[in-house]
Design a protein around this motif. Structure first.
Motif, PDB file in Angstrom:
ATOM      1  N   VAL A 245       0.842  -1.189   0.000  1.00  8.74           N
ATOM      2  CA  VAL A 245       0.000   0.000   0.000  1.00  8.74           C
ATOM      3  C   VAL A 245       0.881   1.243   0.000  1.00  8.74           C
ATOM      4  O   VAL A 245       1.644   1.466   0.925  1.00  8.74           O
ATOM      5  CB  VAL A 245      -0.889   0.027   1.261  1.00  8.74           C
ATOM      6  CG1 VAL A 245      -1.820   1.218   1.222  1.00  8.74           C
ATOM      7  CG2 VAL A 245      -1.671  -1.258   1.372  1.00  8.74           C
ATOM      8  N   PRO A 246       0.810   2.059  -1.066  1.00  4.70           N
ATOM      9  CA  PRO A 246       1.671   3.243  -1.067  1.00  4.70           C
ATOM     10  C   PRO A 246       1.122   4.256  -0.070  1.00  4.70           C
ATOM     11  O   PRO A 246      -0.069   4.324   0.175  1.00  4.70           O
ATOM     12  CB  PRO A 246       1.574   3.755  -2.504  1.00  4.70           C
ATOM     13  CG  PRO A 246       0.383   3.103  -3.096  1.00  4.70           C
ATOM     14  CD  PRO A 246      -0.072   1.994  -2.224  1.00  4.70           C
TER      15      PRO A 246
ATOM     16  N   ARG B 164       7.885   5.121   5.315  1.00  8.88           N
ATOM     17  CA  ARG B 164       7.251   4.014   6.007  1.00  8.88           C
ATOM     18  C   ARG B 164       7.804   3.884   7.423  1.00  8.88           C
ATOM     19  O   ARG B 164       7.126   3.471   8.352  1.00  8.88           O
ATOM     20  CB  ARG B 164       7.529   2.738   5.203  1.00  8.88           C
ATOM     21  CG  ARG B 164       7.057   1.510   5.813  1.00  8.88           C
ATOM     22  CD  ARG B 164       5.888   0.859   5.168  1.00  8.88           C
ATOM     23  NE  ARG B 164       4.835   1.669   4.623  1.00  8.88           N
ATOM     24  CZ  ARG B 164       3.868   1.170   3.861  1.00  8.88           C
ATOM     25  NH1 ARG B 164       3.885  -0.082   3.534  1.00  8.88           N
ATOM     26  NH2 ARG B 164       2.907   1.922   3.418  1.00  8.88           N
ATOM     27  N   LEU B 165       9.065   4.286   7.543  1.00  7.48           N
ATOM     28  CA  LEU B 165       9.737   4.166   8.835  1.00  7.48           C
ATOM     29  C   LEU B 165      10.541   5.433   9.065  1.00  7.48           C
ATOM     30  O   LEU B 165      11.230   5.916   8.161  1.00  7.48           O
ATOM     31  CB  LEU B 165      10.665   2.938   8.804  1.00  7.48           C
ATOM     32  CG  LEU B 165      11.553   2.704  10.023  1.00  7.48           C
ATOM     33  CD1 LEU B 165      10.709   2.329  11.221  1.00  7.48           C
ATOM     34  CD2 LEU B 165      12.549   1.589   9.725  1.00  7.48           C
ATOM     35  N   LYS B 166      10.434   5.984  10.273  1.00 10.33           N
ATOM     36  CA  LYS B 166      11.143   7.234  10.550  1.00 10.33           C
ATOM     37  C   LYS B 166      11.692   7.190  11.965  1.00 10.33           C
ATOM     38  O   LYS B 166      10.967   6.913  12.925  1.00 10.33           O
ATOM     39  CB  LYS B 166      10.172   8.406  10.395  1.00 10.33           C
ATOM     40  CG  LYS B 166      10.804   9.781  10.494  1.00 10.33           C
ATOM     41  CD  LYS B 166       9.722  10.824  10.210  1.00 10.33           C
ATOM     42  CE  LYS B 166      10.126  12.207  10.706  1.00 10.33           C
ATOM     43  NZ  LYS B 166      10.941  12.937   9.732  1.00 10.33           N
TER      44      LYS B 166
ATOM     45  N   ASN C 158       4.538   3.052   9.992  1.00  2.46           N
ATOM     46  CA  ASN C 158       3.235   2.711   9.365  1.00  2.46           C
ATOM     47  C   ASN C 158       2.010   3.375   9.937  1.00  2.46           C
ATOM     48  O   ASN C 158       1.030   2.703  10.167  1.00  2.46           O
ATOM     49  CB  ASN C 158       2.989   1.201   9.483  1.00  2.46           C
ATOM     50  CG  ASN C 158       4.175   0.391   9.109  1.00  2.46           C
ATOM     51  OD1 ASN C 158       4.739   0.593   8.063  1.00  2.46           O
ATOM     52  ND2 ASN C 158       4.554  -0.543   9.961  1.00  2.46           N
ATOM     53  N   PRO C 159       1.827   4.585  10.115  1.00  2.00           N
ATOM     54  CA  PRO C 159       2.790   5.636  10.419  1.00  2.00           C
ATOM     55  C   PRO C 159       2.737   5.976  11.900  1.00  2.00           C
ATOM     56  O   PRO C 159       3.060   7.073  12.294  1.00  2.00           O
ATOM     57  CB  PRO C 159       2.272   6.798   9.557  1.00  2.00           C
ATOM     58  CG  PRO C 159       0.768   6.593   9.564  1.00  2.00           C
ATOM     59  CD  PRO C 159       0.491   5.141   9.884  1.00  2.00           C
ATOM     60  N   ARG C 160       2.291   4.979  12.711  1.00  2.00           N
ATOM     61  CA  ARG C 160       2.114   5.229  14.144  1.00  2.00           C
ATOM     62  C   ARG C 160       3.450   5.247  14.876  1.00  2.00           C
ATOM     63  O   ARG C 160       4.435   4.714  14.392  1.00  2.00           O
ATOM     64  CB  ARG C 160       1.231   4.133  14.755  1.00  2.00           C
ATOM     65  CG  ARG C 160      -0.190   4.129  14.263  1.00  2.00           C
ATOM     66  CD  ARG C 160      -0.924   2.884  14.726  1.00  2.00           C
ATOM     67  NE  ARG C 160      -0.278   1.652  14.224  1.00  2.00           N
ATOM     68  CZ  ARG C 160      -0.482   1.150  13.004  1.00  2.00           C
ATOM     69  NH1 ARG C 160      -1.293   1.759  12.159  1.00  2.00           N
ATOM     70  NH2 ARG C 160       0.121   0.041  12.629  1.00  2.00           N
ATOM     71  N   GLU C 161       3.410   5.808  16.086  1.00  2.00           N
ATOM     72  CA  GLU C 161       4.589   5.758  16.926  1.00  2.00           C
ATOM     73  C   GLU C 161       4.727   4.340  17.478  1.00  2.00           C
ATOM     74  O   GLU C 161       3.755   3.732  17.912  1.00  2.00           O
ATOM     75  CB  GLU C 161       4.437   6.759  18.077  1.00  2.00           C
ATOM     76  CG  GLU C 161       5.730   7.035  18.776  1.00  2.00           C
ATOM     77  CD  GLU C 161       5.555   8.036  19.911  1.00  2.00           C
ATOM     78  OE1 GLU C 161       4.722   8.965  19.784  1.00  2.00           O
ATOM     79  OE2 GLU C 161       6.246   7.872  20.920  1.00  2.00           O
TER      80      GLU C 161
ATOM     81  N   MET D 172       2.881 -13.102   6.700  1.00  2.00           N
ATOM     82  CA  MET D 172       2.110 -12.149   7.501  1.00  2.00           C
ATOM     83  C   MET D 172       1.894 -10.846   6.750  1.00  2.00           C
ATOM     84  O   MET D 172       1.150  -9.992   7.198  1.00  2.00           O
ATOM     85  CB  MET D 172       2.826 -11.886   8.821  1.00  2.00           C
ATOM     86  CG  MET D 172       2.962 -13.152   9.640  1.00  2.00           C
ATOM     87  SD  MET D 172       3.468 -12.803  11.315  1.00  2.00           S
ATOM     88  CE  MET D 172       2.000 -12.005  11.938  1.00  2.00           C
ATOM     89  N   GLU D 173       2.553 -10.721   5.610  1.00  2.00           N
ATOM     90  CA  GLU D 173       2.466  -9.526   4.772  1.00  2.00           C
ATOM     91  C   GLU D 173       2.616  -8.266   5.609  1.00  2.00           C
ATOM     92  O   GLU D 173       1.741  -7.396   5.621  1.00  2.00           O
ATOM     93  CB  GLU D 173       1.163  -9.551   3.965  1.00  2.00           C
ATOM     94  CG  GLU D 173       1.101 -10.811   3.109  1.00  2.00           C
ATOM     95  CD  GLU D 173      -0.073 -10.869   2.132  1.00  2.00           C
ATOM     96  OE1 GLU D 173      -1.013 -10.072   2.280  1.00  2.00           O
ATOM     97  OE2 GLU D 173      -0.020 -11.710   1.212  1.00  2.00           O
ATOM     98  N   PRO D 174       3.741  -8.162   6.300  1.00  2.00           N
ATOM     99  CA  PRO D 174       3.961  -7.014   7.174  1.00  2.00           C
ATOM    100  C   PRO D 174       4.310  -5.775   6.354  1.00  2.00           C
ATOM    101  O   PRO D 174       4.802  -5.894   5.232  1.00  2.00           O
ATOM    102  CB  PRO D 174       5.172  -7.442   8.014  1.00  2.00           C
ATOM    103  CG  PRO D 174       5.925  -8.365   7.121  1.00  2.00           C
ATOM    104  CD  PRO D 174       4.902  -9.068   6.277  1.00  2.00           C
ATOM    105  N   GLU D 175       4.058  -4.598   6.895  1.00  2.00           N
ATOM    106  CA  GLU D 175       4.453  -3.372   6.209  1.00  2.00           C
ATOM    107  C   GLU D 175       5.969  -3.305   6.094  1.00  2.00           C
ATOM    108  O   GLU D 175       6.506  -2.829   5.112  1.00  2.00           O
ATOM    109  CB  GLU D 175       3.932  -2.144   6.959  1.00  2.00           C
ATOM    110  CG  GLU D 175       2.522  -1.719   6.561  1.00  2.00           C
ATOM    111  CD  GLU D 175       1.448  -2.474   7.324  1.00  2.00           C
ATOM    112  OE1 GLU D 175       1.817  -3.293   8.189  1.00  2.00           O
ATOM    113  OE2 GLU D 175       0.256  -2.259   7.043  1.00  2.00           O
TER     114      GLU D 175
END
Lengths: 255, 269
Positions: free
Chosen positions: B7-8, B13-15, B77-80, B161-164
Motif C-alpha cells: 500500500v503506497p 514508512r519508517l522514521k 506505518n505511520p504510528r509511533e 504475515m504480509e507485514p508493512e
C-alpha cells in the motif's frame, strides 16, 4: 530401532537365560532352605497361581488405578505450579524454595499425617502419591520455562502473539523437553510412593500382595510380586516415556 | 502482489528521530546508539551495516518494538512504535523457528495470531512456501531440513504475515557462502515480487551494497550514522559484480578501518 538393536536384544535374552540357570543352580545346590530361597519353579508357580485365582490381576488394576489418578493430579497441578513459579518471582523465592526442601522428605513420611487427616481410605494413599511426585514435576516445569530461548518468545511477540496464547502456543511447547523429564521423574516417584504406601497401609494392591506374602512366610510370592512390579515399571517406561523422549529429542535437534 | 506490503503511503514508512540507547556499565552511561535519524521509504530495501557491537541489532530491535529507546522517537506505518506488532516482523539471525511445529504450521503460526479465516491462511501458507521453493516440503520437520531451507521457512513465515516492514537481523550470516549467495538472489526476487519494505542488518559491506537501495553505515561505540549511500545499480545484483565491489571498496576507504576481524574474515570469503 537403532542399528545393532537386534544384537542387543539377543545379548539381553542370553543374559536373562544365564541368570535363570544360575538361580536354578543355586536352588538345586540347596545352600539355603527352599522356603527362604525358592527356585524359579516355585516363583513362577506362585505367579501362575495368583494369575489364575485373579488376585494378581485385581492387585495390578487397583495399583495402576491409584497410580493413574494420583499421577494425573500431580502432572496437572505440577505443571500449573511450575508455570506459576516461573511467572511470579516472589512465589519461586518462597514456595519454590520451600518445595526444594520438601523434596528431600521421602514421600512415605506423609502417610501418618495423611492417615490422620483423611482416615484409612484411598485419599490417604492418593495424598502420598501426589506429594511424592508433584514437586519434581513443578520444579522441572519451572526450570524448563525459565530456560526457553528468549528469541522464540521475541519472535512470537513480533508475530502478534501475547498473553495466555504466548504461554500455550510457545512457552509450554518450548519447555516441553524439560517438562517431559520432570514428568518421567515424577512418574517414577509416584510409583515408588504408591508401593511404599500400599505396603504400610494394607489395602488391596501390589503392595498388599507383597505384605501378605511376608505374613504367610511365602518368599516365592514376594519374589513373584517384585518381578511383576519391575516388569510393570519397565513396560510403562518403554511404552510411554522412551518413545516420547525419542520424538522430542529428534524434533528439538538434540540427537 | 500482496495487499499488506505494497500500500503506497505518503511520507516514509519508517522514521527514526534522534534515537539513542544507553547501557549502565560500572555506573557509567555507555552509549550504544546516539542521535540516529533515519527514514525508509515504502518499498525501499535499506541495509544497516557496521562492525560487531555497533548497535545495529539494537537499532533493529528498537524498530521491532522489542527494546525501548532512551531518547528519540520511532514511527512506523505511520504510528509511533510502542511495542512489537505484526506490521513489523523480524527474521532473527538464529531464525527462531519453532521445532515443535512442522514447516506448514510454522508459517501458519503468525497467520493464526492475525485471526485470518482458515481458507485465507491455507492460501497464504501455500503461496509463500511456493515463493521460497519449499512446495515439496510442506509438512517436513525442521530437523530434516538444511540450514538454507530453514532460512527459507523463516522467510516464508515472515512474508506470509504480509507485514508493512520486514526486519532482517543478519539472516544469512550462519550459512555457507554458496547458500548465502543463492538466498541473496532469491531475497531480491521476493522483494521485487512483493514490494516489501526491508530493513536489513549485516556486518558484510558487500552484502549491504549488493542488496540495498540505501546503505546506512554505522560507527561503533557509540553507534552513529557515519554515511548513507544510495545504490542505483540494476538488479539482480551479486556480491561479486564489479560495480558492487567498486562501491564497497570506495565506502571502505571512506569510512576508514572500522571493519572488525570477524567481518574482515567474511570479506575475504
Amino acid at each position: 530401532m537403532r542399528p545393532g538393536g537386534g544384537k542387543r536384544a539377543l545379548q539381553m535374552a542370553a543374559f536373562l537365560a544365564a541368570l535363570l540357570l544360575l538361580w536354578q543352580g543355586l536352588a538345586w545346590a540347596g545352600f539355603w532352605p527352599r522356603y527362604l530361597f525358592p527356585g524359579p519353579r516355585q516363583v513362577f508357580g506362585s505367579l501362575w497361581g495368583m494369575a489364575l485365582d485373579g488376585s494378581l490381576g485385581r492387585a495390578v488394576l487397583r495399583s495402576l488405578g491409584r497410580l493413574g489418578l494420583g499421577y494425573a493430579i500431580s502432572a496437572l497441578a505440577g505443571t500449573a505450579l511450575g508455570v506459576l513459579f516461573s511467572r511470579f518471582g516472589w512465589l519461586e523465592a518462597t514456595l519454590g524454595r520451600l518445595s526444594l526442601g520438601l523434596q528431600t522428605l521421602p514421600s512415605i513420611c506423609w502417610l501418618p499425617l495423611a492417615l490422620i487427616w483423611f482416615g484409612l481410605n484411598e485419599k490417604a494413599i492418593l495424598f502420598v502419591v501426589v506429594m511424592g511426585s508433584v514437586l519434581s514435576i513443578s520444579m522441572a516445569t519451572e526450570s524448563g520455562v525459565r530456560h526457553v530461548p528468549p528469541v522464540w518468545i521475541r519472535a512470537a511477540r513480533t508475530m502478534g502473539c501475547s498473553g495466555a496464547r504466548l504461554y500455550f502456543k510457545v512457552v509450554l511447547p518450548a519447555a516441553f523437553p524439560s517438562i517431559l523429564t520432570g514428568l518421567k521423574q515424577g512418574w517414577s516417584f509416584a510409583w515408588r510412593s504408591l508401593m511404599a504406601a500400599e505396603l504400610i497401609y494394607s489395602t488391596p494392591g501390589l503392595g498388599f500382595l507383597l505384605n501378605s506374602g511376608r505374613e504367610f512366610n511365602d518368599a516365592a510370592q514376594v519374589m513373584a510380586v517384585i518381578g511383576v512390579i519391575i516388569v510393570l515399571g519397565t513396560a510403562i517406561n518403554q511404552a510411554v516415556f522412551a518413545p516420547l523422549e525419542g520424538r522430542v529429542r529428534r524434533r528439538f535437534g538434540l540427537d | 502482489m500482496s495487499q499488506g506490503t505494497a500500500v503506497p503511503q505518503s511520507g516514509p514508512r519508517l522514521k527514526l528521530k534522534g534515537v539513542g540507547k544507553y547501557f549502565d556499565h560500572d555506573h557509567k552511561k555507555l552509549a550504544v546508539l546516539e542521535g540516529i535519524d533515519l527514514e525508509v521509504e515504502a518499498g525501499e530495501f535499506c541495509c544497516l551495516v557496521g562492525p560487531s557491537g555497533c548497535g545495529k541489532s539494537t537499532l533493529l530491535n528498537i524498530v521491532a518494538g522489542l527494546e525501548k529507546p532512551d531518547e528519540g522517537l520511532v514511527w512506523a506505518n505511520p504510528r509511533e512504535v510502542s511495542g512489537p506488532g505484526p506490521d513489523r516482523v523480524v527474521i532473527f539471525q538464529d531464525l527462531a523457528l519453532f521445532p515443535w511445529l512442522d514447516v506448514w504450521d510454522n508459517v501458519d503460526f503468525g497467520l493464526k495470531n492475525l485471526g485470518l479465516p482458515a481458507g485465507e491462511r491455507r492460501a497464504r501458507v501455500l503461496k509463500y512456501l511456493q515463493l521460497v521453493h519449499l512446495q515439496e516440503f510442506l509438512h517436513a520437520r525442521l530437523h530434516q531440513l538444511s540450514g538454507g531451507m530453514r532460512q527459507r521457512v523463516a522467510l516464508a513465515r515472515s512474508l506470509a504475515m504480509e507485514p508493512e516492514i520486514l526486519l532482517m537481523d543478519e539472516p544469512f550470516s550462519a550459512l555457507d557462502p554458496h547458500t548465502r549467495e543463492r538466498l541473496q538472489q532469491e531475497l531480491q526476487d521476493i522483494w521485487a515480487a512483493t514490494g516489501a519494505t526491508i530493513l536489513f542488518v549485516t556486518h558484510g559491506l558487500k552484502e549491504a551494497v549488493a542488496l540495498g537501495d540505501k546503505v546506512v553505515l554505522l560507527t561503533t561505540r557509540p553507534g552513529r550514522i557515519q554515511a548513507v549511500e544510495r545504490v542505483d545499480l540494476p538488479r539482480p545484483r551479486s556480491v561479486d559484480d564489479a560495480p558492487v565491489l567498486s562501491i564497497s571498496r570506495r565506502l571502505k576507504a571512506q569510512i576508514g578501518n572500522w571493519v572488525d576481524p570477524v567481518s574482515r574474515q567474511e570479506e575475504r570469503v
